[in-house]
Design a protein around this motif. Structure first.
Motif, PDB file in Angstrom:
ATOM      1  N   GLY A 251      48.632  43.581  30.855  1.00  0.00           N
ATOM      2  CA  GLY A 251      48.873  43.307  32.280  1.00  0.00           C
ATOM      3  C   GLY A 251      47.829  42.336  32.813  1.00  0.00           C
ATOM      4  N   ASN A 252      46.525  42.587  32.475  1.00  0.00           N
ATOM      5  CA  ASN A 252      45.450  41.686  32.923  1.00  0.00           C
ATOM      6  C   ASN A 252      45.637  40.285  32.362  1.00  0.00           C
ATOM      7  N   ALA A 253      45.955  40.220  31.042  1.00  0.00           N
ATOM      8  CA  ALA A 253      46.106  38.907  30.389  1.00  0.00           C
ATOM      9  C   ALA A 253      47.173  38.100  31.119  1.00  0.00           C
TER      10      ALA A 253
ATOM     11  N   LYS B 250      48.212  38.685  34.203  1.00  0.00           N
ATOM     12  CA  LYS B 250      47.834  38.488  35.610  1.00  0.00           C
ATOM     13  C   LYS B 250      46.877  37.307  35.764  1.00  0.00           C
ATOM     14  N   TYR B 251      45.920  37.170  34.808  1.00  0.00           N
ATOM     15  CA  TYR B 251      44.882  36.145  34.964  1.00  0.00           C
ATOM     16  C   TYR B 251      45.187  34.854  34.182  1.00  0.00           C
ATOM     17  N   THR B 252      46.437  34.707  33.719  1.00  0.00           N
ATOM     18  CA  THR B 252      46.808  33.464  33.024  1.00  0.00           C
ATOM     19  C   THR B 252      47.797  32.705  33.911  1.00  0.00           C
TER      20      THR B 252
ATOM     21  N   ALA C 164      44.631  37.855  23.183  1.00  0.00           N
ATOM     22  CA  ALA C 164      43.961  36.598  23.563  1.00  0.00           C
ATOM     23  C   ALA C 164      44.832  35.865  24.586  1.00  0.00           C
ATOM     24  N   ASP C 165      44.205  35.361  25.637  1.00  0.00           N
ATOM     25  CA  ASP C 165      44.983  34.601  26.626  1.00  0.00           C
ATOM     26  C   ASP C 165      44.318  33.268  26.892  1.00  0.00           C
ATOM     27  N   THR C 166      45.034  32.409  27.578  1.00  0.00           N
ATOM     28  CA  THR C 166      44.483  31.089  27.910  1.00  0.00           C
ATOM     29  C   THR C 166      44.248  31.002  29.422  1.00  0.00           C
TER      30      THR C 166
ATOM     31  N   THR D 222      29.326  43.867  31.759  1.00  0.00           N
ATOM     32  CA  THR D 222      29.544  44.861  32.818  1.00  0.00           C
ATOM     33  C   THR D 222      31.000  44.951  33.243  1.00  0.00           C
ATOM     34  N   ILE D 223      31.824  44.128  32.646  1.00  0.00           N
ATOM     35  CA  ILE D 223      33.211  44.046  33.106  1.00  0.00           C
ATOM     36  C   ILE D 223      33.964  45.371  32.922  1.00  0.00           C
ATOM     37  N   PHE D 224      33.444  46.230  31.976  1.00  0.00           N
ATOM     38  CA  PHE D 224      34.115  47.509  31.722  1.00  0.00           C
ATOM     39  C   PHE D 224      33.625  48.611  32.665  1.00  0.00           C
TER      40      PHE D 224
ATOM     41  N   PHE E 298      35.132  49.724  39.052  1.00  0.00           N
ATOM     42  CA  PHE E 298      35.148  48.925  40.295  1.00  0.00           C
ATOM     43  C   PHE E 298      34.585  47.525  40.111  1.00  0.00           C
ATOM     44  N   ARG E 299      34.281  47.149  38.866  1.00  0.00           N
ATOM     45  CA  ARG E 299      33.697  45.818  38.644  1.00  0.00           C
ATOM     46  C   ARG E 299      34.819  44.790  38.684  1.00  0.00           C
ATOM     47  N   ARG E 300      34.712  43.847  39.581  1.00  0.00           N
ATOM     48  CA  ARG E 300      35.731  42.802  39.690  1.00  0.00           C
ATOM     49  C   ARG E 300      35.026  41.472  39.820  1.00  0.00           C
ATOM     50  N   ILE E 301      35.706  40.408  39.449  1.00  0.00           N
ATOM     51  CA  ILE E 301      35.085  39.090  39.587  1.00  0.00           C
ATOM     52  C   ILE E 301      35.678  38.410  40.810  1.00  0.00           C
ATOM     53  N   ASP E 302      34.760  38.024  41.676  1.00  0.00           N
ATOM     54  CA  ASP E 302      35.223  37.412  42.921  1.00  0.00           C
ATOM     55  C   ASP E 302      35.575  35.946  42.653  1.00  0.00           C
ATOM     56  N   ARG E 303      36.842  35.607  42.842  1.00  0.00           N
ATOM     57  CA  ARG E 303      37.247  34.200  42.625  1.00  0.00           C
ATOM     58  C   ARG E 303      37.705  33.580  43.941  1.00  0.00           C
ATOM     59  N   GLY E 304      37.151  34.066  45.015  1.00  0.00           N
ATOM     60  CA  GLY E 304      37.474  33.519  46.337  1.00  0.00           C
ATOM     61  C   GLY E 304      38.935  33.732  46.675  1.00  0.00           C
TER      62      GLY E 304
ATOM     63  N   GLY F 141      43.709  44.147  42.985  1.00  0.00           N
ATOM     64  CA  GLY F 141      43.350  45.093  41.923  1.00  0.00           C
ATOM     65  C   GLY F 141      42.265  46.035  42.399  1.00  0.00           C
ATOM     66  N   THR F 142      42.062  47.132  41.620  1.00  0.00           N
ATOM     67  CA  THR F 142      41.067  48.129  42.028  1.00  0.00           C
ATOM     68  C   THR F 142      39.797  48.056  41.185  1.00  0.00           C
ATOM     69  N   GLY F 143      39.829  47.292  40.103  1.00  0.00           N
ATOM     70  CA  GLY F 143      38.652  47.230  39.213  1.00  0.00           C
ATOM     71  C   GLY F 143      38.550  48.483  38.357  1.00  0.00           C
ATOM     72  N   LEU F 144      39.692  49.167  38.126  1.00  0.00           N
ATOM     73  CA  LEU F 144      39.654  50.405  37.335  1.00  0.00           C
ATOM     74  C   LEU F 144      40.295  50.260  35.960  1.00  0.00           C
ATOM     75  N   GLY F 145      41.154  49.219  35.804  1.00  0.00           N
ATOM     76  CA  GLY F 145      41.944  49.077  34.564  1.00  0.00           C
ATOM     77  C   GLY F 145      41.062  49.034  33.321  1.00  0.00           C
ATOM     78  N   LEU F 146      40.032  48.190  33.305  1.00  0.00           N
ATOM     79  CA  LEU F 146      39.192  48.048  32.106  1.00  0.00           C
ATOM     80  C   LEU F 146      38.318  49.290  31.877  1.00  0.00           C
ATOM     81  N   SER F 147      37.916  49.903  32.975  1.00  0.00           N
ATOM     82  CA  SER F 147      37.103  51.112  32.840  1.00  0.00           C
ATOM     83  C   SER F 147      37.925  52.225  32.179  1.00  0.00           C
TER      84      SER F 147
HETATM   85  P1  ADP Z   1      41.690  44.855  38.226  1.00  0.00           P
HETATM   86  O1  ADP Z   1      42.581  45.906  38.765  1.00  0.00           O
HETATM   87  O2  ADP Z   1      40.865  44.196  39.243  1.00  0.00           O
HETATM   88  O3  ADP Z   1      42.411  43.895  37.326  1.00  0.00           O
HETATM   89  P2  ADP Z   1      40.322  45.557  35.803  1.00  0.00           P
HETATM   90  O4  ADP Z   1      39.317  46.630  35.552  1.00  0.00           O
HETATM   91  O5  ADP Z   1      41.544  45.575  34.983  1.00  0.00           O
HETATM   92  O6  ADP Z   1      40.651  45.640  37.351  1.00  0.00           O
HETATM   93  O7  ADP Z   1      39.627  44.172  35.654  1.00  0.00           O
HETATM   94  C1  ADP Z   1      38.340  43.975  36.190  1.00  0.00           C
HETATM   95  C2  ADP Z   1      38.098  42.502  36.407  1.00  0.00           C
HETATM   96  O8  ADP Z   1      38.004  41.846  35.137  1.00  0.00           O
HETATM   97  C3  ADP Z   1      39.182  41.811  37.101  1.00  0.00           C
HETATM   98  O9  ADP Z   1      39.004  41.817  38.496  1.00  0.00           O
HETATM   99  C4  ADP Z   1      39.143  40.385  36.545  1.00  0.00           C
HETATM  100  O10 ADP Z   1      38.290  39.619  37.348  1.00  0.00           O
HETATM  101  C5  ADP Z   1      38.516  40.551  35.169  1.00  0.00           C
HETATM  102  N1  ADP Z   1      39.497  40.442  34.078  1.00  0.00           N
HETATM  103  C6  ADP Z   1      40.072  41.434  33.422  1.00  0.00           C
HETATM  104  N2  ADP Z   1      40.905  40.932  32.438  1.00  0.00           N
HETATM  105  C7  ADP Z   1      40.827  39.596  32.511  1.00  0.00           C
HETATM  106  C8  ADP Z   1      41.417  38.513  31.791  1.00  0.00           C
HETATM  107  N3  ADP Z   1      42.292  38.710  30.776  1.00  0.00           N
HETATM  108  N4  ADP Z   1      41.075  37.245  32.144  1.00  0.00           N
HETATM  109  C9  ADP Z   1      40.208  37.018  33.141  1.00  0.00           C
HETATM  110  N5  ADP Z   1      39.614  38.002  33.870  1.00  0.00           N
HETATM  111  C10 ADP Z   1      39.925  39.265  33.556  1.00  0.00           C
END
Ligand code: ADP
Length: 484
Positions: A385-387, A389-391, A416-418, A429-431, A434-440, A446-452
């Motif tokens: 889902g993330n791959a 979402k962020y591609t 792997a995504d592009t 720390t991405i795992f 609530f850790r999310r990357i702010d891209r403006g 998202g909630t920042g819970l998926g990877l955790s």
């Molecule tokens: P969210 O619900 O925000 O997607 P996740 O825990 O799944 O929460 O992801 C945390 C953060 O990791 C995301 O906000 C995103 O910035 C980054 N991220 C996760 N997967 C990818 C990916 N495949 N490509 C780029 N950034 C990603």
């Protein structure tokens, strides 16, 4: 050199104690000297004076009894004379043990010679009296007086010298006492002063650093997490300040995460709820009466947003249960390939809609893994889902499976995504929850819970999960599951 609190205290008291020990040694040595002097005064000089005085008294008595005997011819006087003579000889011998000085010894020898000569004259006189059987004239009078005068003079000079020596020793004793008192006072004052200065400087530094920490703790309690600037302080306090700063950083991070979470969760919940409210009120107001296809569309929106709400809430509940280790896993041997395929199929419509190439790389036959099917599904959903979402549209998402090594005990799954990629400093720390990357503006919902959640699942299976990324070129998420 940095001095620890222990070293500072030891140095402060140590300096004082060393000075006290030195003073103790000095005082003992001087007291010993005083003791020797006192002993010499009492036992040598005092005794010499006493013996010399008694010899002098005996010399006078000898002359008196000798004269009485000569005048009266009474033998009782002569008997008494002989007794005193014996005492004189004994006392003279006793004095020889007391006197060390060369000069005094020479005088004492002279007294011996003179007294021998005196007693010889007396003996001769007595013999004459015995042979004549009558009283005799005092024929040796002048010589006897002369000898006695010399003896008494010698005794006076011994007494004088002994008194002089005694006075000198008493004077020296008094000087030693004054020196001991003066040096004692100076040493104790210097030692006390050094101890006081060291203790004061140390106490001030320690106190100042503790006061700063106390103030900072107060600020942290008021949610002000700024770091403490380093100041000159003992290593223990410097280490404490360092740890305190790390704690502040962590608290700030947690605080930011909390605020971030509240912002995202409220956004996550409010958006679907608003959509549901709007759609349902339009239906209630009968906006699209007689236009069933529009009504159907509105119901579709309500349904979709409800799904999204349920998914968000489920994620939060899942994570809480995983963290509290209350999650029940139903592990069994699972063929992972069909499981991955079904996940790909499930998410394929999103890939199609976004025009993303979603592909599973061909692989050799793989052994079963020991896994909880539902959880691995959830794990794949999150990563895939993330791959997607962020591609961006036109990108690629490639899934690959392989066995670790030839007889590897783990199956490795790579997604792997592009897409936009993840900054290097965020990879570790991405795992975290609530850790999310702010891209403006481009920040996805998202909630920042998926990877955790993904990390908790993989860890519960005994595997590992990690991410690598080239910003703007894409990311690779890899996890391993143990072979059954
Ligand atoms: P969210 O619900 O925000 O997607 P996740 O825990 O799944 O929460 O992801 C945390 C953060 O990791 C995301 O906000 C995103 O910035 C980054 N991220 C996760 N997967 C990818 C990916 N495949 N490509 C780029 N950034 C990603």
């Amino acid at each position: 050199m940095k001095l620890t609190i222990f070293k500072r205290l030891t140095l402060g008291y140590g300096a004082f104690v060393i000075l006290l020990i030195g003073l103790g040694i000095y005082v003992s040595a001087q007291l010993n000297r005083l003791n020797q002097l006192t002993w010499a005064v009492v036992m040598r000089d005092g005794e010499t004076v006493r013996l010399a005085e008694s010899l002098d008294t005996m010399a006078v008595a000898l002359a008196r009894f000798e004269k009485k005997h000569l005048v009266t011819g009474d033998s009782a006087f002569f008997k008494r004379f002989q007794e005193i003579r014996q005492q004189f000889v004994n006392t003279h011998q006793a004095m020889q043990h007391h006197i060390d000085a060369k000069d005094a010894r020479a005088i004492l020898d002279r007294i011996g010679t003179d007294s021998d000569a005196y007693f010889a004259l007396i003996d001769r006189e007595r013999k004459l009296m015995d042979s004549a059987r009558s009283r005799q004239d005092d024929i040796y009078h002048d010589r006897k007086d002369d000898l006695l005068d010399r003896i008494r003079l010698s005794l006076q000079s011994i007494i004088g010298e002994a008194r002089q020596a005694r006075d000198k020793k008493i004077l020296l004793s008094s000087r030693i006492s004054v020196d001991v008192i003066r040096i004692g006072i100076i040493t104790i004052s210097i030692g006390g002063l050094i101890g006081l200065i060291i203790s004061f400087i140390s106490a001030r530094q320690i106190n100042r650093s503790i006061h700063r920490l106390q103030q900072k703790t107060h600020e942290v309690a008021m949610s002000r997490f700024g770091a403490l600037s380093p100041v000159e302080s003992p290593p223990e306090i410097a280490a404490l300040t360092h740890d305190f700063n790390r704690m502040c950083d962590r608290l700030k991070e947690l605080n930011d995460m909390k605020e971030d979470f509240i912002y995202h969760v409220s956004h996550e919940l409010r958006t679907p709820l608003t959509a549901i409210r709007e759609a349902s009120s339009m239906l209630m107001e009968g906006c699209y009466t007689g236009r069933p296809e529009h009504q159907q569309q509105l119901l579709g929106i309500v349904h979709g947003e409800c799904e999204r709400l349920i998914q968000s809430i489920n994620r939060m509940l899942d994570l809480s249960r995983m963290e509290a280790q209350m999650m029940d896993y139903a592990f069994k041997a699972v063929d992972v390939l069909p499981l991955v395929r079904s996940c790909i199929l499930k998410l394929a419509p999103i890939a199609v809609a976004k025009k993303i190439l979603l592909e599973l790389k061909p692989c050799d036959p793989l052994p079963n893994v020991r896994a909880d099917e539902a959880c691995v599904n959830q794990l794949m959903d999150n990563l895939l889902g993330n791959a997607l979402k962020y591609t961006e549209s036109g990108g690629e998402v490639i899934i690959a499976l392989e066995q670790e090594g030839v007889e590897g005990r783990f199956i490795r799954v790579k997604i792997a995504d592009t897409g936009c990629g993840i900054p290097q400093n965020a990879l570790e720390t991405i795992f975290d929850k609530f850790r999310r990357i702010d891209r403006g503006q481009d920040t996805e919902r998202g909630t920042g819970l998926g990877l955790s959640i993904a990390k908790h699942i993989v860890m519960a299976h005994g595997g590992k999960i990690w991410a690598t990324s080239q910003p703007e070129c894409g990311s690779v998420f890899t996890f391993t599951l143990p072979v059954a």
